[in-house]
Scaffold this motif. Sequence first.
Motif, PDB file in Angstrom:
ATOM      1  N   PHE A 252       0.487  28.776 -32.258  1.00  0.00           N
ATOM      2  CA  PHE A 252       1.817  28.417 -33.179  1.00  0.00           C
ATOM      3  C   PHE A 252       3.150  28.483 -32.425  1.00  0.00           C
ATOM      4  N   THR A 253       4.270  28.021 -32.952  1.00  0.00           N
ATOM      5  CA  THR A 253       5.472  27.982 -32.212  1.00  0.00           C
ATOM      6  C   THR A 253       6.634  28.127 -33.282  1.00  0.00           C
ATOM      7  N   ILE A 254       7.286  29.191 -33.157  1.00  0.00           N
ATOM      8  CA  ILE A 254       8.558  29.310 -34.078  1.00  0.00           C
ATOM      9  C   ILE A 254       9.672  28.965 -33.668  1.00  0.00           C
ATOM     10  N   SER A 255      10.597  28.422 -34.196  1.00  0.00           N
ATOM     11  CA  SER A 255      11.670  27.898 -33.819  1.00  0.00           C
ATOM     12  C   SER A 255      12.806  28.039 -34.930  1.00  0.00           C
ATOM     13  N   ARG A 256      14.097  27.671 -34.480  1.00  0.00           N
ATOM     14  CA  ARG A 256      15.100  27.877 -35.533  1.00  0.00           C
ATOM     15  C   ARG A 256      16.126  26.898 -35.299  1.00  0.00           C
ATOM     16  N   ASP A 257      17.026  26.427 -36.462  1.00  0.00           N
ATOM     17  CA  ASP A 257      18.174  25.724 -36.377  1.00  0.00           C
ATOM     18  C   ASP A 257      19.266  26.460 -37.153  1.00  0.00           C
ATOM     19  N   ASN A 258      19.979  27.005 -36.220  1.00  0.00           N
ATOM     20  CA  ASN A 258      21.081  27.825 -37.139  1.00  0.00           C
ATOM     21  C   ASN A 258      22.053  27.100 -37.819  1.00  0.00           C
ATOM     22  N   ALA A 259      22.223  25.921 -37.220  1.00  0.00           N
ATOM     23  CA  ALA A 259      23.315  24.946 -37.850  1.00  0.00           C
ATOM     24  C   ALA A 259      22.824  24.350 -39.047  1.00  0.00           C
TER      25      ALA A 259
END
Length: 125
Positions: free
Chosen positions: A68-75
């Motif tokens: 699994f890979t967690i990521s984020r796009d705050n924009a």
Amino acid sequence: QVQLRESGGGLVPAGGSLSLSCAASALTISTYVMGWFRQAPGKEREFVAAISWGGGSTRYASSAEGRFTISRDNAKNTVFLQMNSLKPEDTAVYYCAAGQPDYSTFDRSSMYYYWGQGTQVTVSS
């Protein structure tokens, strides 16, 4: 009203992949640690993955490490969970959460203030 809305769940055969998304509203996720948890039938909710405010630090449960890979796009105020090589034991309702745990408490559900309604992931054998 703060809302975390998960999407992307579904039915997939063992070995397949799914990509979950969690979109936040009335909440600026850039000031929160974001986490994914899951709960299988008859079991307690368990930690899956977490990501720091800026995305520079991630943590995974041993069951998720390497798959699994967690990521984020705050924009976009959105956090993601890419799940590969899925196994039947990954079947659960997956929840997105926002909180402010520290390094030693990132896997504790009690440290997360806001929760989504969950999305069902079913992996067939």
